[in-house]
Design a protein around this motif. Structure first.
Motif: not given
Length: 386
Positions: A130-134, A137, A140, A142, A157-158, A218
């Motif tokens: 998992t990432e801050p923006g995905s 999804d 997505g 990065r 980043t995770k 994180e």
């Protein structure tokens, strides 16, 4: 007529279940509330779980495991979560997200290097997906890794990574974009990053609503270099690896959710037999009886769902739909039972000193982590051919 259906546990599985049940009641229940209040990771409890072999349950003895199966892990998770979810998720993530990918996709050398200490519970591993923006999804993603000579250089980043920053964390498997296919679609691969590698930063613990005695952080990677040999499995096979890991993880999270749901029944039954209101024990009132009956129904049906998914998995049959059903039904059961148990306890249910208050705080994440309820519904619909 052929084989009979038998929902009884085998002798080995029942013996394990009983052992973990006793451990949870005697070793975890009396102390875990204090760890939870202090947002503190329970190293001593984890050490004892390691000594019992819980972290090695589904792995072969040659790597320090117990030679059991994935269903054994699920039974252990259910019994732990009847008492506390932080301890249960530490085991779940340590085994199914941390050690399992190394066992399943690693080379013999990687397995020998990492698995013995992980199986013994002396070390923990994490899975960085998992990432801050995905989250849901995963497409997505990065975080990137590029080959520079004989090293991978990782940047990204995770977010929300369990077991990633404890004093005993040995490594994180990081999901990265390692290139592009000819049609422009990203190529995903998994890379092992040992704890303490330069360029790999573990940030401070999150302040969370629940799971307060579990480690969640994180992670960031800034030109973090690891040997090319740290690739886990084949390059470009990362996506298939995540999907398999998550399918299995859903069965485990379903088992953990059933434990929380059953723990709510346990606590409510005890309280209903002690607490008096209007001159009677509250367990004599039909309103309370029906609430507890509904709670038992939810826990029971959710248990059948995860047992069924685990049985298909162990037989080597496709189990994606059953895993999604089990995860959906069990996380709903945990959430509903936590709400009802808190209501039965009244004002005391809102106090952290009572387990149901903790259960209430811990239940919500079960509808989110390892695939949200919405993602489970998508998967079920897709498996039905929609």
């Amino acid at each position: 007529m052929g084989a009979t259906m038998d929902h009884r546990l085998s002798e080995e599985h029942e013996a394990l279940r009983k052992t973990v049940e006793e451990f949870a009641r005697q070793e975890v229940a009396p102390v875990i509330g204090e760890f939870y209040e202090r947002d503190e990771f329970p190293y001593e409890i984890v050490r004892k779980m390691g000594a019992m072999g819980l972290f090695g349950l589904p792995f072969p003895e040659e790597f320090g495991g117990m030679g059991g199966d994935y269903f054994a892990l699920c039974l252990a998770l259910e019994e732990l979560a009847r008492v506390d979810s932080s301890v249960a998720i530490t085991l779940e993530a340590g085994v199914s997200l941390g050690a399992m990918p190394v066992y399943r996709y690693g080379t013999d050398e990687q397995r020998r290097e990492w698995l013995p200490a992980l199986c013994a519970g002396e070390r923990l591993a994490a899975f960085g997906l998992t990432e801050p923006g995905s989250g849901s999804d995963a497409g997505g993603m990065r975080t990137t890794a590029r080959l520079d000579g004989d090293e991978w250089v990782i940047n990204g980043t995770k977010a929300f990574i369990t077991n990633s920053g404890t004093d005993i964390t040995s490594m994180v498997t990081v999901a990265c974009v390692t290139g592009r296919a000819e049609d422009g679609r990203p190529e995903y691969s998994s890379i092992i990053v040992p704890a303490g590698t330069p360029g790999f930063t573990v940030s401070k613990k999150y302040s969370k609503v629940g799971w307060n005695a579990s480690d969640t952080r994180e992670l960031s990677f800034a030109d973090c270099r690891v040997p090319a040999g740290n690739l886990l499995g084949e390059r470009g096979r990362g996506y298939a690896q995540f999907l398999r890991t998550l399918d299995e993880g859903r069965v485990a999270i379903a088992a953990l959710s059933v434990g929380l749901a059953q723990g709510c029944v346990d606590e409510s039954l005890r309280y209903a037999g002690e607490r008096e209101a209007f001159g009677h024990r509250i367990g004599e009132y039909q309103a309370i009886q029906f609430k507890i009956a509904d709670m038992e129904v939810r826990a029971h049906t959710a248990r059948l769902a995860y047992h069924h998914a685990a049985a298909k998995m162990l037989r080597g049959e496709p189990f994606k739909k059953e895993a999604a059903i089990a995860k959906l039904v069990a996380s709903n059961a945990a959430m509903d039972n936590a709400r009802d148990a808190t209501q039965i306890f009244g004002g005391y249910g809102f106090m952290n000193e009572y387990p149901v208050g903790r259960f209430y705080r811990d239940a919500k994440i079960l509808e989110i982590g390892e695939g949200t309820s919405e993602v489970q519904r998508m998967l079920i619909a897709r498996q039905l051919g929609l």
